[in-house]
Write a protein that holds these residues in place. Structure first.
Motif, short mmCIF file in Angstrom:
data_model
loop_
_atom_site.label_atom_id
_atom_site.label_comp_id
_atom_site.label_asym_id
_atom_site.label_seq_id
_atom_site.Cartn_x
_atom_site.Cartn_y
_atom_site.Cartn_z
N ASP A 262 14.20 -32.67 16.52
CA ASP A 262 13.44 -33.92 16.63
C ASP A 262 14.27 -35.15 16.26
O ASP A 262 13.76 -36.27 16.33
N GLU A 264 18.12 -37.39 16.51
CA GLU A 264 19.16 -37.65 17.50
C GLU A 264 20.49 -37.08 17.01
O GLU A 264 21.11 -37.61 16.09
N THR A 266 24.52 -35.99 17.29
CA THR A 266 25.75 -36.53 17.86
C THR A 266 26.29 -35.54 18.88
O THR A 266 26.46 -34.36 18.57
N THR A 267 26.55 -36.01 20.09
CA THR A 267 27.00 -35.10 21.15
C THR A 267 28.36 -35.49 21.72
O THR A 267 28.83 -34.87 22.68
N THR A 367 22.90 -39.05 10.09
CA THR A 367 21.73 -38.60 10.84
C THR A 367 20.56 -38.32 9.90
O THR A 367 19.43 -38.72 10.15
#
Length: 395
Positions: A262, A264, A266-267, A367
């Motif tokens: 749920d 965001e 880090t990609t 995060t």
């Protein structure tokens, strides 16, 4: 009322007074539990939470009151028939030591008259569901398994006849903390698929917050101090008894309310395969803003963190350089799980994977801090709205 609308479990003034005792161990416990939800009974030792659960499947016979399962009053029916409809998981699993894992899981289906082929297929299905290869484990005995594996088998056995209701009495209490976290996460993943109605007993408020859709905080004699969602209990404890039981650190406990899926992730982390050429990996890392790269195997499972220095070591296999990617969590894990892994990680981040272990992204401290701030702001807004309602009504 249709089947889907009525509660799966209704307890109506359920009471148990043991012989020779003046006060009831459970005194007029009443509650409704909806289909597919996990309700956690939590409270201090001796408050009656386990006794209350054992009354539901009539391991202990009630002195008075009613137990209604899926609209049927089962208070006075055949207790053996009732127990075949309810899965039961206890702390020490209760596996029969002289029977194989397959025989243990197949106990209730055999009592129900299933044929051997159907039982065998169900055993293999359930072992796979709890992450244990049937070819490896079905013919082993309980003594050949670890504590965590035995607990998984206990869960599989409870689900063998596909009961609509499961009772779980401190199922992860006798397991080391790391294995307990993993089993909790695995069970929550499983529950998302199977959608059983579950009563879960624990003395640990952190476990209750993590596992429960609703929590019943019990006083002595199973009197309900508060029965509500984890969010409401953390933000608005009903009285000093509930507040004291929650204890300090409510903000940290809220991390058990949020799932990694749920937030965001880090990609943009640079990644590469162990099978790639070192020069290509080195160039990719140099072109990024990162100081380390995550190496994956052919199934995209995280294996190593490597730096430019690691990638310049000639003649070294990539699966031996850098540091192992140990801090791995799944999307259904909580932010508290991620924080625990992050603290112990090599790279200061927790790596997020899917159910098959394939890389999805990473979670770092920032995060988690953003999520905590959002929860705090949401609670403040809710509190102000609640406060404003009486003021508006008074005008």
């Amino acid at each position: 009322m249709t089947t889907s609308e009525r509660p799966m479990i209704e307890l109506v003034e359920l009471t148990k007074t043991f012989p020779g005792q003046r006060k009831p161990a459970v005194d007029k416990l009443s509650m409704s539990i909806e289909r597919g939800e996990i309700v956690v009974f939590v409270g201090p030792s001796g408050c009656g939470k386990t006794t209350s659960m054992e009354l539901i499947n009539r391991l202990i016979e009630p002195s008075s009151g009613h137990i209604i399962i899926d609209g049927e009053d089962v208070t006075n029916g055949d207790p053996d028939e009732l127990r075949r409809r309810i899965g039961y998981v206890i702390q020490e699993t209760g596996l029969l030591p002289h029977r194989t894992i397959a025989q243990n899981i197949g106990t209730v289906p055999k009592l129900l008259g299933w044929d051997k082929a159907r039982i065998s297929a169900r055993v293999d299905e359930l072992l796979g569901m709890v992450g244990m290869d049937p070819q490896v484990y079905r013919d082993r005995y309980p003594k050949e398994l670890s504590g965590g594996q035995r607990q998984r088998v206990g869960v599989a056995r409870a689900m063998a006849a596909d009961p609509p209701v499961m009772l779980m009495d401190e199922p992860f209490g006798a397991i080391d903390p790391i294995t307990r976290d993993r089993l909790q996460n695995e069970f929550l993943r499983l529950q998302a698929e199977i959608q059983k109605t579950i009563i879960f007993v624990t003395h640990d408020i952190d476990e209750a917050i993590k596992m429960g859709d609703r929590i019943a905080v019990l006083r002595e004699q199973s009197h309900i101090a508060q029965f509500d969602t984890p969010e409401k209990i953390l933000s608005e404890p009903a009285d000093d008894y509930v507040a004291d039981f929650i204890g300090a650190g409510a903000s940290l406990k809220r991390l058990n309310l949020s799932r990694i899926r749920d937030v965001e992730m880090t990609t943009d982390t640079p990644t590469g395969l162990l099978s790639e050429e070192t020069a290509a990996l080195r160039q990719r890392l140099l072109e990024s803003d990162w100081t380390a790269m995550l190496l994956l195997d052919e199934q995209r499972r995280p294996r190593r963190w490597v730096t430019i220095g690691d990638l310049r070591r000639e003649g070294r296999s990539l699966d031996t350089v850098g540091l192992p990617a140990h801090a791995v969590v799944e999307g259904h894990s909580t932010l508290a799980d991620a924080l625990n892994e992050l603290i112990e990680s090599n790279g200061g981040v927790a790596v997020v994977v899917d159910a098959k272990g394939a890389y999805q992204g990473i979670v770092d401290l920032e995060t988690i801090m953003v999520a905590v701030r959002a929860m705090r702001e949401e609670h403040s807004a809710f509190y102000l709205a609640q406060k404003q309602q009486p003021e508006d009504a008074a005008r």
